[in-house]
Design a protein around this motif. Structure first.
Motif, short mmCIF file in Angstrom:
data_model
loop_
_atom_site.label_atom_id
_atom_site.label_comp_id
_atom_site.label_asym_id
_atom_site.label_seq_id
_atom_site.Cartn_x
_atom_site.Cartn_y
_atom_site.Cartn_z
N PHE A 15 37.79 22.25 74.87
CA PHE A 15 37.26 21.14 73.89
C PHE A 15 36.32 20.88 73.09
O PHE A 15 35.22 21.47 72.69
N ILE A 17 35.95 19.73 70.82
CA ILE A 17 34.16 18.59 69.98
C ILE A 17 32.86 19.31 70.26
O ILE A 17 31.97 19.44 69.72
N TYR A 29 25.33 18.76 74.52
CA TYR A 29 25.40 17.77 74.20
C TYR A 29 25.43 17.27 75.80
O TYR A 29 26.01 18.47 77.27
N ASN A 32 26.52 13.15 79.17
CA ASN A 32 27.92 13.27 80.05
C ASN A 32 27.90 11.86 80.81
O ASN A 32 29.26 11.79 81.47
N GLN A 37 33.28 14.67 77.40
CA GLN A 37 34.46 15.04 76.31
C GLN A 37 35.56 15.38 77.12
O GLN A 37 36.11 15.19 78.28
#
Ligand code: PLP
Length: 408
Positions: A15, A17, A29, A32, A37
């Protein structure tokens, strides 16, 4: 492969990002439930389709059109397998959960309902499973009945049963609440509704990425979900419908692809699934969604669930140690979604300050204002987890909340 074999450090490298920094801090992050992502495999698939096989599908005799058509129809079969549908023609590609529910609300109410008939929803629905029905209420005169939830954030079967009447035409409810995290007992609910011959639509937007679902075993009549919440691209989603239902429903939108023959006097419609797919379909999106499903299957949904359960327990225990912490949704059966408030701190202030620490959480009503009304609050802070999150990230969230709390 076993859950303990999930090599999260390496999986996170899929991933791109996740290795970013925000305000000079590593991105954490935790949003979700809003969207997940994307792994590099999905991103590359989009590139590959545009770079190698891009052509409009279905009507072309030329090579590229055939390859693109095959990729799109292969993706339909991948979705069929993923949710255990009996036929690939029961898989309709839409723009997402919202698009799917609007399709069913419009086609179902137009063809199956008259004024005074009733649709049952629950008080924990996302606006996407409320407003399309209200539009039909205003057009068709159908009535909406709402099942309440308990203090723990659970739906009780007896409350559903009490609302079912001879006028009930459909029960439409979420599998997992995007605010409370509650996993509703949909198998029991569907059985109950079917005892009264009431069909059921399951909004699986927050469940299909967390646990294995077999629509035939569940016996749901319709199920809807979005690709972007399950590691796939934005702009595409799925409506599953039992063939018997989809055959009965009229088309939702008119245009190319969905017709058999058109004259100005009369148009006849294409067979399933094309009857519900007017216009050029998102064949790039569908192909990339197929790749996302293969990614999930490769990790194993059971492994994903076990890991996310563990992260949920870890985060819940740690959060509860913070003074003034109030968690909304305390069911024993939860997906990794935690909504909370801390003392009198406004969710927006908490969200803004956490953001400066690189931590992405969502704040506000989460498109569930009736749920907020039922709780008597305006909004919450929501941390929603995915398998790629780590205990260290949760520790950073806890430290961040404590730091913000000290400032107030
Ligand atoms: N239903 C639920 C339970 C959701 O959580 C969401 C999105 O958050 C939706 C529906 C709407 O999904 P989309 O915006 O992808 O159509």
């Amino acid at each position: 492969m076993d859950e303990s074999d999930l090599d999260i450090k390496n999986i996170r490298k899929d991933f791109p990002i996740l290795s970013q920094e925000v305000y000079g801090k590593p991105l954490i992050y935790l949003d979700n439930a809003a969207t997940t992502q994307k792994p590099i495999q999905v991103i590359r698939k989009i590139d590959e389709v545009y770079s190698t096989i891009n052509a409009n599908i279905h009507r072309g005799v030329h090579h590229l059109s055939q390859l693109a058509t095959e990729a799109h129809e292969e993706a339909r079969k991948t979705v069929q397998r993923y949710i255990g549908a009996a036929h690939s023609r029961e898989i309709i590609f839409t723009s997402g959960t919202t698009g799917s529910i609007n399709l069913v609300a419009s086609s179902f109410c137009r063809s199956q309902c008259k004024a005074g008939d009733e649709i049952i929803l629950t008080a924990m629905e996302h606006h996407a499973n409320i407003v399309p029905w209200q539009i039909q209420r205003d057009i068709m005169g159908v009535q909406l009945k709402v099942v309440p939830f308990t203090e723990k954030g659970e739906i009780r079967l007896e409350d559903i049963e009490e609302l079912i009447s001879s006028k009930t035409k459909l029960l439409s409810l979420t599998h997992v609440s995007n605010v409370l995290g509650t996993v509703n007992p949909v198998a029991d609910i569907i059985r109950l509704a079917h005892n009264y011959n009431v069909p059921v639509l399951i909004d699986a937007a927050q469940s299909v990425q967390h646990e294995a679902i077999n629509v035939q075993a569940l016996d749901c009549d319709f199920m809807v979900f979005s690709s972007h919440k399950m590691y796939g691209p934005t702009g595409i989603g799925v409506l599953y419908g039992k063939e018997t239902w989809l055959d009965k429903l009229p088309p939702y939108q008119g245009g190319g692809e969905m017709i058999a023959h058109v004259s100005f006097e009369k148009t006849t419609f294409n067979e399933l699934p094309f009857k519900f797919e007017a216009g050029t379909p998102d064949y790039v999106g569908s192909t990339a969604l197929g790749e996302a499903i293969r990614y999930i299957e490769n990790l194993g949904l059971n492994n994903i669930r076990k890991r996310e359960d563990r992260l949920l327990r870890y985060a819940t225990e740690k959060l509860l140690q913070i003074p003034g912490m109030q968690i909304f949704g305390t069911s024993d059966k939860k997906a990794p979604v935690i909504s909370f408030l801390v003392g009198g701190i406004h969710p927006y202030d908490m969200g803004m300050l956490l953001d400066r620490l690189g931590i992405a959480v969502r704040t506000g009503h989460h498109c569930a204002q009736p749920l907020m009304d039922a709780l008597g609050i305006e909004g919450t802070i929501r941390a929603s987890l995915a398998f790629y999150n780590t205990e260290e990230e949760i520790d950073a969230l806890i430290a961040g909340i404590e730091r913000v709390a000290k400032m107030f």
